[in-house]
Structures are given as C-alpha cells and as structure tokens.
Scaffold this motif. Structure first.
Motif, PDB file in Angstrom:
ATOM      1  N   ALA A 139       0.997  -1.002  -0.121  1.00  0.00           N
ATOM      2  CA  ALA A 139       0.081   0.166   0.018  1.00  0.00           C
ATOM      3  C   ALA A 139       0.871   1.424   0.065  1.00  0.00           C
ATOM      4  O   ALA A 139       0.490   2.243  -0.693  1.00  0.00           O
ATOM      5  CB  ALA A 139      -0.986  -0.069   1.189  1.00  0.00           C
ATOM      6  N   PHE A 140       1.903   1.252   0.756  1.00  0.00           N
ATOM      7  CA  PHE A 140       2.874   2.314   0.792  1.00  0.00           C
ATOM      8  C   PHE A 140       3.478   2.663  -0.686  1.00  0.00           C
ATOM      9  O   PHE A 140       3.592   3.812  -1.068  1.00  0.00           O
ATOM     10  CB  PHE A 140       3.940   1.993   1.819  1.00  0.00           C
ATOM     11  N   LYS A 141       3.930   1.547  -1.001  1.00  0.00           N
ATOM     12  CA  LYS A 141       4.611   1.832  -2.669  1.00  0.00           C
ATOM     13  C   LYS A 141       3.576   2.437  -3.534  1.00  0.00           C
ATOM     14  O   LYS A 141       3.692   3.424  -4.228  1.00  0.00           O
ATOM     15  CB  LYS A 141       5.034   0.538  -3.155  1.00  0.00           C
ATOM     16  N   LYS A 142       2.138   2.052  -3.454  1.00  0.00           N
ATOM     17  CA  LYS A 142       1.289   2.619  -4.407  1.00  0.00           C
ATOM     18  C   LYS A 142       1.097   4.070  -3.974  1.00  0.00           C
ATOM     19  O   LYS A 142       0.739   4.830  -4.954  1.00  0.00           O
ATOM     20  CB  LYS A 142      -0.048   1.744  -4.155  1.00  0.00           C
ATOM     21  N   ALA A 143       1.053   4.392  -2.694  1.00  0.00           N
ATOM     22  CA  ALA A 143       0.950   5.846  -2.498  1.00  0.00           C
ATOM     23  C   ALA A 143       2.036   6.433  -2.745  1.00  0.00           C
ATOM     24  O   ALA A 143       1.850   7.930  -3.332  1.00  0.00           O
ATOM     25  CB  ALA A 143       0.445   6.022  -1.000  1.00  0.00           C
ATOM     26  N   ALA A 144       3.114   6.081  -2.620  1.00  0.00           N
ATOM     27  CA  ALA A 144       4.484   6.622  -3.029  1.00  0.00           C
ATOM     28  C   ALA A 144       4.698   7.092  -4.503  1.00  0.00           C
ATOM     29  O   ALA A 144       5.017   8.214  -4.694  1.00  0.00           O
ATOM     30  CB  ALA A 144       5.809   6.125  -2.487  1.00  0.00           C
ATOM     31  N   ALA A 162       6.397  18.461  -1.025  1.00  0.00           N
ATOM     32  CA  ALA A 162       5.085  17.950  -1.496  1.00  0.00           C
ATOM     33  C   ALA A 162       3.989  17.930  -0.230  1.00  0.00           C
ATOM     34  O   ALA A 162       3.013  18.446  -0.426  1.00  0.00           O
ATOM     35  CB  ALA A 162       5.143  16.468  -2.021  1.00  0.00           C
ATOM     36  N   PHE A 163       4.546  17.690   1.151  1.00  0.00           N
ATOM     37  CA  PHE A 163       3.678  17.498   2.154  1.00  0.00           C
ATOM     38  C   PHE A 163       3.232  19.102   2.382  1.00  0.00           C
ATOM     39  O   PHE A 163       2.135  19.271   2.772  1.00  0.00           O
ATOM     40  CB  PHE A 163       4.601  17.175   3.418  1.00  0.00           C
ATOM     41  N   LYS A 164       4.104  20.047   2.277  1.00  0.00           N
ATOM     42  CA  LYS A 164       3.509  21.514   2.452  1.00  0.00           C
ATOM     43  C   LYS A 164       2.768  21.962   1.410  1.00  0.00           C
ATOM     44  O   LYS A 164       2.046  22.812   1.599  1.00  0.00           O
ATOM     45  CB  LYS A 164       4.908  22.324   2.746  1.00  0.00           C
ATOM     46  N   LYS A 165       2.823  21.692   0.277  1.00  0.00           N
ATOM     47  CA  LYS A 165       2.185  22.193  -1.223  1.00  0.00           C
ATOM     48  C   LYS A 165       1.197  21.494  -1.872  1.00  0.00           C
ATOM     49  O   LYS A 165       0.386  22.221  -2.465  1.00  0.00           O
ATOM     50  CB  LYS A 165       3.442  22.578  -1.947  1.00  0.00           C
ATOM     51  N   THR A 166       0.796  20.192  -1.459  1.00  0.00           N
ATOM     52  CA  THR A 166       0.073  19.522  -2.249  1.00  0.00           C
ATOM     53  C   THR A 166      -1.338  19.746  -2.023  1.00  0.00           C
ATOM     54  O   THR A 166      -1.520  20.136  -0.647  1.00  0.00           O
ATOM     55  CB  THR A 166       0.534  18.038  -2.203  1.00  0.00           C
ATOM     56  N   SER A 167      -2.203  19.824  -2.810  1.00  0.00           N
ATOM     57  CA  SER A 167      -3.828  19.977  -2.358  1.00  0.00           C
ATOM     58  C   SER A 167      -4.376  18.705  -2.543  1.00  0.00           C
ATOM     59  O   SER A 167      -5.530  18.462  -2.131  1.00  0.00           O
ATOM     60  CB  SER A 167      -4.301  21.052  -3.061  1.00  0.00           C
ATOM     61  N   THR A 171      -4.198  11.360  -1.082  1.00  0.00           N
ATOM     62  CA  THR A 171      -2.913  10.705  -1.529  1.00  0.00           C
ATOM     63  C   THR A 171      -1.988  10.952  -0.086  1.00  0.00           C
ATOM     64  O   THR A 171      -1.267  10.286   0.226  1.00  0.00           O
ATOM     65  CB  THR A 171      -2.525  11.119  -2.667  1.00  0.00           C
ATOM     66  N   LEU A 172      -1.816  12.242   0.200  1.00  0.00           N
ATOM     67  CA  LEU A 172      -1.027  12.580   1.560  1.00  0.00           C
ATOM     68  C   LEU A 172      -1.489  11.962   2.525  1.00  0.00           C
ATOM     69  O   LEU A 172      -0.577  11.450   3.214  1.00  0.00           O
ATOM     70  CB  LEU A 172      -1.177  14.294   1.517  1.00  0.00           C
ATOM     71  N   THR A 173      -2.566  11.692   2.777  1.00  0.00           N
ATOM     72  CA  THR A 173      -3.267  11.201   4.077  1.00  0.00           C
ATOM     73  C   THR A 173      -2.916   9.571   3.927  1.00  0.00           C
ATOM     74  O   THR A 173      -2.285   9.102   5.010  1.00  0.00           O
ATOM     75  CB  THR A 173      -4.785  11.340   4.236  1.00  0.00           C
ATOM     76  N   ALA A 174      -3.114   9.100   2.739  1.00  0.00           N
ATOM     77  CA  ALA A 174      -3.020   7.563   2.575  1.00  0.00           C
ATOM     78  C   ALA A 174      -1.309   7.315   2.769  1.00  0.00           C
ATOM     79  O   ALA A 174      -1.113   6.115   3.290  1.00  0.00           O
ATOM     80  CB  ALA A 174      -3.495   7.313   1.274  1.00  0.00           C
ATOM     81  N   PHE A 175      -0.552   7.946   2.045  1.00  0.00           N
ATOM     82  CA  PHE A 175       0.807   7.749   2.093  1.00  0.00           C
ATOM     83  C   PHE A 175       1.238   8.119   3.548  1.00  0.00           C
ATOM     84  O   PHE A 175       2.243   7.212   4.127  1.00  0.00           O
ATOM     85  CB  PHE A 175       1.524   9.074   1.383  1.00  0.00           C
TER      86      PHE A 175
END
Length: 313
Positions: A139-144, A162-167, A171-175
C-alpha cells in the motif's frame, strides 16, 4: 482523482485484513503492542472509508449553493481522519500501553495447535506482524508512486515540499498512514520479540505506548496540513508568480493590479485578477484578450479551473 481512489482502495483492503489478523493475535497472546496495533489498523480502515466518502462527495456537480463544486469535501474528511480516527486510536493505544507499563503485561506464554503441530502463541504475533509489514509495504509503494508523480509534475524538491504544497490531501493522508503503519508494525515486532527473548514485559508495553505517541503526533501534523486548505490557501508563490507572468506578458496588458489564487478542491484552483489594459482597446478586442488569458493560464497550470478577470482601461 483516479490515482487517489486507487491508493485509498489498496490501503482499505490491506488494513481491513491486517486488523482482523492483529486482533486474533491479541486474543491469543494478550500482547499490549498487538492491541495497540489492532486499534491502529481499525483506525486506518475507518480512515479509508472516510477518504472514499470524501472522494465521492467531492465529485458532485457544482450547484447554486456551491458554485465551485464540492472539492473541499476531501479537505474536510481528511481533517476528520486526522483528528478523530488518528487521535482516538493514538490515545487508546497510549493509554493501554501506559497501563501495561504500570501494572505489567499479561501476554500469554502458552502453545497454539495448528495442522497437528504445537508452537508458542507469540509466534502468531510475529507471523501477523511480518504479514502486516508486507501488506503495508504494498500500500505504501502505491501511495508513494502517486505522490512522486505529483512531485515530478510540479517540480517539487521532494516529499517534504510535497507535504507542504500538495492539495491532494487524500494521497497525502494515505501515504502518511501507510508510513506510520509500517513503523508501527516494526515497533510492535521489536517489542514482542524482545519481551520473549528477555522475559521482560516492559518492551512490549513500551512499544504499545510508543505506537500511541506516534499516531497522535502524526494526527496533529495531518490536521495542520488540512487546516491550511480548509482556510483557503493560495497556490505556492513560485506557481503563482508563473501565472502572474503569463498575464503580464500578454500583449495589451499594461499592469497586473491584483492577482489572487485559492484552492477550491484537490488540484482545483480559482484565479482572480484585476488587469489594466491599453486604453485604445475596443470592447471586442478586450473580450478576446480576456478569453486568451484564461486559456493561457489553464495551459500553464492544469490545476487552474476557474478564472475571473476584472479589466481596467
């Protein structure tokens, strides 16, 4: 959006299966860290359900009451995930681990029979946690992969940016969930093994408490990242400057008086600009210029979905 949904579904299947296995391991051994990990996986499974609800809700068509659509639903449900589920699971794990540290663990040391063989009950925990690490790695690889796709697309320096800028908070939560799940399973595995090797329950108990601290810490971090989008964050400065340059360099534009952007959903941005044009432009030319600017902005950044320009002559 399809990528985000695939990431969430993969995590949902993995975490659902893992939660059942961890709970069976806890029932057989009464291991504190296995109970913490059970809370963790149940939490993660619930998280995926919330995220899927957010994805589905955000796909509703725009309405009079919500003229820019329902994209912010994903921000809201991701916020619920971080505060309610992560927070509750973290607190319960910490509380159970703390109780085990104070009063001792009651991990079973008996035997389990399977296919005519008998083996120590704690072996079940080792097998379950190793399996959990395998599932979570998938699951981690898929999110990554999904997150790295965004990093390349927007030319971010790495995961921290990416953690600071992605909207794309889904995906951020799953990762983040999958990263924490891997860490939690590894911590629990170390605690279980050390307790059996040394005969000291404290390793298992401390592992349970540490998993709770880990969950609560990341709950705060995720809540903070969702807060910026719920409050109406603009595009990052470098992306906004590129869009401003597109407007400024358009023929007939004298000055960009005001330029504002705001996220109205994952990968969906509204642009509003007050622009001074040359005074000799007639109405037809002005309308054509505005249309061209809108097209240029959308071509420059695929996240731009809505453009409102106020002309000044």
């Amino acid at each position: 959006m399809a990528g985000s949904r695939g990431v969430v579904i993969a995590a949902l299947v993995a975490n659902g299966a893992i939660a059942v296995l961890k709970f069976l391991g806890y029932l057989l051994t009464q291991s504190p860290s296995m109970l913490s990990e059970t809370y963790h996986s149940i939490s993660d499974t619930g998280n995926q359900v919330f995220l899927l609800v957010g994805i589905r809700y955000s796909g509703k068509e725009a309405s009079r009451a919500h003229p820019f659509g329902y994209g912010k639903a994903q921000f809201f449900y991701s916020f619920l995930v971080s505060v309610l589920l992560f927070g509750i699971a973290g607190w319960e794990s910490l509380k159970h681990g703390y109780d085990a540290i104070l009063h001792g663990s009651h991990a079973a040391a008996g035997l389990v029979s399977f296919a005519g063989y008998q083996f120590p009950a704690w072996y079940v925990n080792v097998v379950v946690l190793v399996a959990a690490i395998g599932f979570e790695t998938y699951a981690f690889k898929k999110a990554a992969v999904e997150l790295r796709t965004q990093i390349r697309e927007y030319e971010w320096s790495g995961i921290a940016e990416a953690f600071k800028k992605t909207s794309d908070v889904t995906t951020l939560t799953a990762f983040t969930e999958d990263a924490i799940a891997l860490a939690g399973a590894a911590i629990a595995l170390v605690g279980v093994v050390l307790t059996q090797v040394t005969g000291n329950y404290i390793y298992d108990a401390v592992s349970a408490a540490f998993i709770g601290v880990l969950l609560m810490g990341f709950a705060v971090a995720l809540a903070w990242e969702n807060k910026r989008l719920l409050l109406g964050e603009s595009l990052p400065k470098d992306a906004e400057d590129r869009l401003r340059d597109v407007v400024r360099n358009h023929p007939g534009v004298v000055h960009v008086d005001n330029f504002r952007t705001v996220h109205v959903g994952p990968e969906k941005v509204l642009v509003n600009a007050d622009i001074s044009f040359e005074s000799d432009l007639d109405t037809d030319d002005l309308d054509a210029d505005i249309t061209q600017i809108e097209e240029k902005l959308k071509a420059e950044d695929g996240r731009v979905r809505f453009v409102y320009i106020e002309p000044e002559i």
